[in-house]
Design a protein around this motif. Structure first.
Motif, short mmCIF file in Angstrom:
data_model
loop_
_atom_site.label_atom_id
_atom_site.label_comp_id
_atom_site.label_asym_id
_atom_site.label_seq_id
_atom_site.Cartn_x
_atom_site.Cartn_y
_atom_site.Cartn_z
N SER A 153 0.82 -1.21 0.00
CA SER A 153 0.00 0.00 0.00
C SER A 153 0.86 1.26 0.00
O SER A 153 0.48 2.26 -0.59
CB SER A 153 -0.96 0.00 1.18
OG SER A 153 -0.27 -0.09 2.39
N LEU A 159 -3.62 11.06 1.87
CA LEU A 159 -4.39 9.88 2.26
C LEU A 159 -3.51 8.80 2.87
O LEU A 159 -3.97 8.01 3.70
CB LEU A 159 -5.13 9.32 1.03
CG LEU A 159 -6.00 8.09 1.22
CD1 LEU A 159 -7.13 8.37 2.19
CD2 LEU A 159 -6.55 7.62 -0.10
N TYR A 203 -4.22 6.25 6.36
CA TYR A 203 -4.23 4.84 5.98
C TYR A 203 -3.18 4.06 6.78
O TYR A 203 -3.46 2.98 7.30
CB TYR A 203 -3.98 4.70 4.48
CG TYR A 203 -4.04 3.28 4.00
CD1 TYR A 203 -5.26 2.70 3.69
CD2 TYR A 203 -2.89 2.50 3.87
CE1 TYR A 203 -5.33 1.39 3.27
CE2 TYR A 203 -2.95 1.20 3.46
CZ TYR A 203 -4.17 0.65 3.15
OH TYR A 203 -4.24 -0.66 2.74
N SER A 206 -3.70 1.15 9.56
CA SER A 206 -3.02 -0.12 9.33
C SER A 206 -2.17 -0.52 10.52
O SER A 206 -2.18 -1.68 10.93
CB SER A 206 -2.13 -0.05 8.08
OG SER A 206 -2.90 0.16 6.95
#
Length: 92
Positions: free
Chosen positions: A4, A79, A83, A87
């Motif tokens: 990611s 973002l 995130y 996580s």
């Protein structure tokens, strides 16, 4: 998490498409596993599966609303930071 982080740094559409396909192929079973966990938990605790799903949906809606407010203030280009925070919280 590593995939990611790389996903947010990509500038090429085709590489982004490939990375999204890889990322979501691993994320696809999460919904079914969550339903299975909720069903098992409802049987263990003695509550209805629908009640667990309802509260999960309410939690998702509130989190989406809060996340939208946060992203509107910090900008979508940042973002990665919320995130990663989510996580790391989930992994711990």
């Amino acid at each position: 998490m590593i995939s990611s982080i790389v996903l947010f740094q990509v500038n090429s559409f085709w590489i982004l498409l490939l990375l999204c396909a890889i990322f979501f192929s691993f994320m696809l079973p999460v919904g079914a596993l969550g339903d299975s966990l909720a069903l098992n938990t409802s049987q263990l605790v003695g509550t209805s599966f629908g009640r667990i799903r309802m509260w999960g949906s309410i939690g998702f809606a509130l989190t989406s609303l809060l996340g939208g407010q946060i992203l509107s203030r910090i900008g979508v280009n940042h973002l990665l930071y919320p995130y990663l925070a989510v996580s790391f919280y989930i992994d711990s």
